[in-house]
Design a protein around this motif. Structure first.
Motif: not given
Ligand SMILES: [Zn+2]
Length: 379
Positions: A72, A105-106, A138-139, A167
């Motif tokens: 992501h 991240d990431m 994703e977050e 990740e």
């Molecule tokens: Zn991540």
């Protein structure tokens, strides 16, 4: 940002990605940059955007095995800028450490994957299909990101063989730990209903806090399962509990509780819901339960991917990684049920989501070599 003459392609691409302020779910041009690099290698790019989220599906070759590199571009908010030693979106190297939001991240993982593909393909074509699945959601809610792309690809009858998610997974040094499974996450907003009244006249009211207390005590002491060789036992945690009208002489009409299960492969979401309902019903509660399932647990069995990952990590770092199933959720939860063997391998994760997020500069190229070693063995 590289301050000496040696070419450091992973570092350069990581810095270019950090400089793009991709606060979830804004991709801020990260996928376009990655897409350019992949298109130059001959990848076909497809944009599977949804709900304002940028999703890139890039493929090279055809047929099996389908090997996916996934990640992501979005990052969590940096928090107060003044607490950072340098601007979180201006990548800076100090004493061999690269700082910036997304460093671990990431964005380093993504950059390492792109460079791994470049190096691998410079030595000749891969077998089957090599693919990148990259999202900018994703977050955040993770509703329109990998989950959506997987649904679209599934509906085309596509089945994956292997997926590597970049990740951050290492604990103390690169390669000491890789993730091969994740616990499931199930949450609930529970409202227990009573009847509001004066504390001096409890017979004319119905105190929902008193009704809830013994049921909650039972839920907090229930053994949901005993875990197994790969997972700790399922845990139940209350994260919020509130009631009250603001006046100390009023019995409130309702009490709200928020709780979450982190559950292992010995339990499943439907059973946990039914078991909670059974407890609430047995205690005679009137309630409204609003459940949300963030992901079912998964576990990748020992097979070709774990073997390849272990060997690649061993070659680069000399370590035999711990096969880990802890930590929070990731998009692997959407890719694994699609039928892929999935591992997550990335840099040291101790600074993720924190002020002064960082990654060791020397780990960037080594991470890329690990991904390349996996591709050498599988694709
Ligand atoms: Zn991540």
């Amino acid at each position: 940002m590289a301050d000496d003459a040696a070419p450091r392609p992973v570092l350069d691409l990581t810095c270019a990605l950090i400089a793009r302020k991709s606060l979830t779910p804004d991709d801020a041009g990260c996928c376009a940059l990655i897409g350019e690099r992949l298109a130059a290698l001959g990848f076909t790019l497809e944009w599977i955007d949804a709900g304002g989220v940028t999703n890139l599906w890039a493929t090279l070759g055809s047929g099996a095995p389908l090997t996916i590199l996934a990640g992501h571009t979005d990052v969590v908010p940096p928090g107060p800028h003044q607490e950072w030693q340098s601007d979180p979106f201006d990548p800076q190297i100090r004493d061999g450490v690269l700082y910036g939001r997304g460093a671990a991240d990431m964005k380093s993982g993504l950059a390492a994957m792109v460079v791994a593909a470049e190096r691998r393909l410079a030595r000749g074509p891969t077998q089957g299909t090599l693919a990148f699945l990259i999202t900018s959601d994703e977050e955040g809610t993770a509703r329109h990101g990998t989950r959506h792309v997987v649904e679209v690809l599934k509906s085309r009858g596509l089945t994956p063989d292997y997926a590597v998610v970049g990740e951050a997974t290492a604990a103390r040094q690169l390669g000491d730990r890789i993730t091969i499974g994740r616990r499931g996450s199930l949450g609930c907003n529970l409202r227990v209903l009573g009847k509001q009244g004066h504390v001096a006249y409890p017979d004319k009211a119905d105190n929902p806090i008193h009704r809830l207390a013994p049921a909650l005590a039972e839920l907090t002491t229930t053994v949901w399962d005993r875990g197994n060789a790969h997972f700790p036992p399922t845990s139940f945690q209350v994260s919020n509990l509130h009631a009250g009208t603001g006046a100390s002489n009023v019995i409130p009409g309702a009490v709200d509780v928020v709780f979450n299960f982190r559950f292992c492969t010995e339990s499943n979401a439907e059973d946990l819901k039914a078991r909670v309902s059974e407890v609430l019903d047995r205690h005679g509660l009137r309630y409204e339960a609003d459940w949300w399932l963030s992901g079912e647990p998964f576990l990748t069995r020992e097979g070709a991917l774990i073997e390849a990952a272990r060997a690649a990590v061993g070659d680069v770092t000399g370590l035999d990684p711990l096969l880990f199933t802890g930590g929070g959720t990731s998009d692997a939860r959407f890719i694994a049920p699609w039928g892929a063997e999935v591992v997550e391998i990335g840099p040291i994760n101790d600074s993720i989501h924190k002020i002064d997020e960082h990654v060791l500069v020397t780990d960037l190229d080594r991470l890329s070599r690990i991904y390349e070693g996996i591709l050498d063995r599988l694709a």
